[in-house]
Design an enzyme around this catalytic site. Sequence first.
Site, mmCIF file in Angstrom:
data_model
loop_
_atom_site.group_PDB
_atom_site.id
_atom_site.type_symbol
_atom_site.label_atom_id
_atom_site.label_comp_id
_atom_site.label_asym_id
_atom_site.label_seq_id
_atom_site.Cartn_x
_atom_site.Cartn_y
_atom_site.Cartn_z
ATOM 1 N N CYS A 250 -4.871 2.520 -3.514
ATOM 2 C CA CYS A 250 -3.635 3.057 -2.930
ATOM 3 C C CYS A 250 -2.485 2.072 -3.089
ATOM 4 O O CYS A 250 -1.644 1.922 -2.207
ATOM 5 C CB CYS A 250 -3.815 3.431 -1.464
ATOM 6 N N ASP B 126 3.114 -4.235 8.138
ATOM 7 C CA ASP B 126 1.879 -3.492 7.957
ATOM 8 C C ASP B 126 0.739 -4.503 8.078
ATOM 9 O O ASP B 126 0.456 -5.258 7.148
ATOM 10 C CB ASP B 126 1.910 -2.825 6.565
ATOM 11 N N HIS C 86 0.868 -1.181 0.000
ATOM 12 C CA HIS C 86 0.000 0.000 0.000
ATOM 13 C C HIS C 86 0.907 1.234 0.000
ATOM 14 O O HIS C 86 2.022 1.184 0.524
ATOM 15 C CB HIS C 86 -0.854 -0.054 1.276
ATOM 16 N N LYS D 156 -10.510 -0.980 10.425
ATOM 17 C CA LYS D 156 -10.658 -2.189 9.609
ATOM 18 C C LYS D 156 -10.976 -3.398 10.497
ATOM 19 O O LYS D 156 -11.229 -4.487 10.014
ATOM 20 C CB LYS D 156 -9.387 -2.441 8.801
ATOM 21 N N GLN E 153 -4.447 -5.219 6.948
ATOM 22 C CA GLN E 153 -5.419 -6.155 6.362
ATOM 23 C C GLN E 153 -5.342 -7.541 6.993
ATOM 24 O O GLN E 153 -6.032 -8.459 6.537
ATOM 25 C CB GLN E 153 -5.174 -6.286 4.849
HETATM 26 N N1 7TS Z 1 -1.760 -0.615 4.701
HETATM 27 C C1 7TS Z 1 -2.668 -1.417 4.126
HETATM 28 C C2 7TS Z 1 -2.290 -2.813 3.723
HETATM 29 C C3 7TS Z 1 -3.969 -0.936 3.935
HETATM 30 O O1 7TS Z 1 -4.877 -1.729 3.381
HETATM 31 C C4 7TS Z 1 -4.295 0.382 4.329
HETATM 32 C C5 7TS Z 1 -5.644 0.986 4.063
HETATM 33 C C6 7TS Z 1 -3.309 1.144 4.960
HETATM 34 C C7 7TS Z 1 -2.043 0.623 5.113
HETATM 35 C C8 7TS Z 1 -3.578 2.511 5.479
HETATM 36 O O2 7TS Z 1 -4.454 2.419 6.552
HETATM 37 P P1 7TS Z 1 -5.033 3.753 7.238
HETATM 38 O O3 7TS Z 1 -6.060 3.247 8.196
HETATM 39 O O4 7TS Z 1 -3.896 4.432 7.891
HETATM 40 O O5 7TS Z 1 -5.629 4.559 6.122
HETATM 41 N N2 7TS Z 1 -6.300 0.405 2.967
HETATM 42 C C9 7TS Z 1 -7.392 0.876 2.305
HETATM 43 C C10 7TS Z 1 -7.991 0.182 1.280
HETATM 44 O O6 7TS Z 1 -7.616 -0.921 0.874
HETATM 45 N N3 7TS Z 1 -9.020 0.893 0.806
HETATM 46 O O7 7TS Z 1 -9.112 2.009 1.534
HETATM 47 C C11 7TS Z 1 -8.109 2.022 2.474
#
Ligand code: 7TS
Length: 416
Positions: free
Chosen positions: A374, A210, A133, A236, A213
């Site tokens: 992203c 990370d 990501h 999430k 997910q």
């Molecule tokens: N890393 C991964 C693997 C992610 O899926 C996401 C967000 C992030 C980092 C960033 O997370 P945040 O909570 O700091 O924004 N992924 C997604 C997505 O797949 N669609 O919208 C956000």
Amino acid sequence: MAANVSPVRPAPLDAQRVRADFPILATTVNGHPLVYLDSAASAQRPLQVLRAVEEYETHSHANVHRGVHALSQAATAAYEGARERVRRFINARSTREIIFVRGTTEGINLVAQAYARPRFKAGDEILITALEHHANIVPWQMVCEASGCSLRVAPINRRGELELEEFLKLLGPRTRLVAVAHVSNALGTVLPLKRIIEAAHAHGAVVLVDGAQAVPHAHVDVRALGADFYTFSSHKLYGPTGIGVLYGREELLASMPPWQGGGDMILTVSFEKTTYNELPWKFEAGTPNMSGAVGLAAAMDYVESLGLTAIAEHEQHLLGLATAELARLPDVEIIGTAAHKASVLSFTMKGVHPHDLGTILDAEGVAVRTGHHCAMPVMTFFGLPATARASFGCYNTEGDVASLVAALHKARGVFS
Ligand code: 7TS
């Protein structure tokens, strides 16, 4: 993620009963019952989380760590109690290793700025993979720009799996840090984390995972994994937005300078010299997100009450079903066919831009994400501008899969 799931087999998940906990799922969209297949972007929250936040805001709110009065103490107890809940959830050794952050993005940026940037220099290397990501790419590019170190990228294959042999070849004496997703958000690939971490450690590199997910879909034990840093977002995991966790091994966190300055991260301030607070508060400048932490703790209670193994098995069943159904649809191509996947199904429909596809599905009440997720380098690798992505959570059903398939048939009709 079989290696990480608990050996105790809870009862299979009753998704219909679970759905009753999520009032938003009763929404109708464009005259259709909502079919929510976008949990990988943000999961919905159960009543248990909403009520825990309401309870805190209604009865316990004041600023933390600052007052002797009863409400301040109640808020501090709630906030620090949530930290202990997180520690238990990921099996960290100590609450000193649990830093509350805004989310995964902030967790990675904290490590980039407070761990990597001050100590890396020209000649040093940071190794990531081609399926990250943007949140696990850009902070490292910023470190490289500031410090002169280099970014290396381990390739993936056409199934969307990490080329492990290539990854291992890229590890060397210059590798200072390896930053990898536990699960790819664009493709659903589960990475062979234990192998990656062992190999990185054998080369003396520190590993950041990370886990954005992964945490909603499997029991994560940071000590069993051997991760040095592990970060994830509450939203999430069926918790509130604006809060997440950075786990770091105490020894590493202790060796890092603070990142942001301000209240809560200090012990004493004078114009000559400021002394910093101990872990974990050293990394929590400013008034923290107390209600978010309370909600996150409630979300952890919630998923554990369902059983992470039961959730994972349920989602694997839906993923298998949806994969088989979509594979039968002419003109639909599944993007990301790794042997080991979690809860994400990316696809394209020939002749239809994913955004148009998303709009048609929305007209049928089916919420999927469309775009580059992203993860632009992943799209570039597959030669695509974007994909449509369905993702599954504990509340999805076989009926949701059927609705997706029916809506895709409709979309084909519209565009043919
Ligand atoms: N890393 C991964 C693997 C992610 O899926 C996401 C967000 C992030 C980092 C960033 O997370 P945040 O909570 O700091 O924004 N992924 C997604 C997505 O797949 N669609 O919208 C956000």
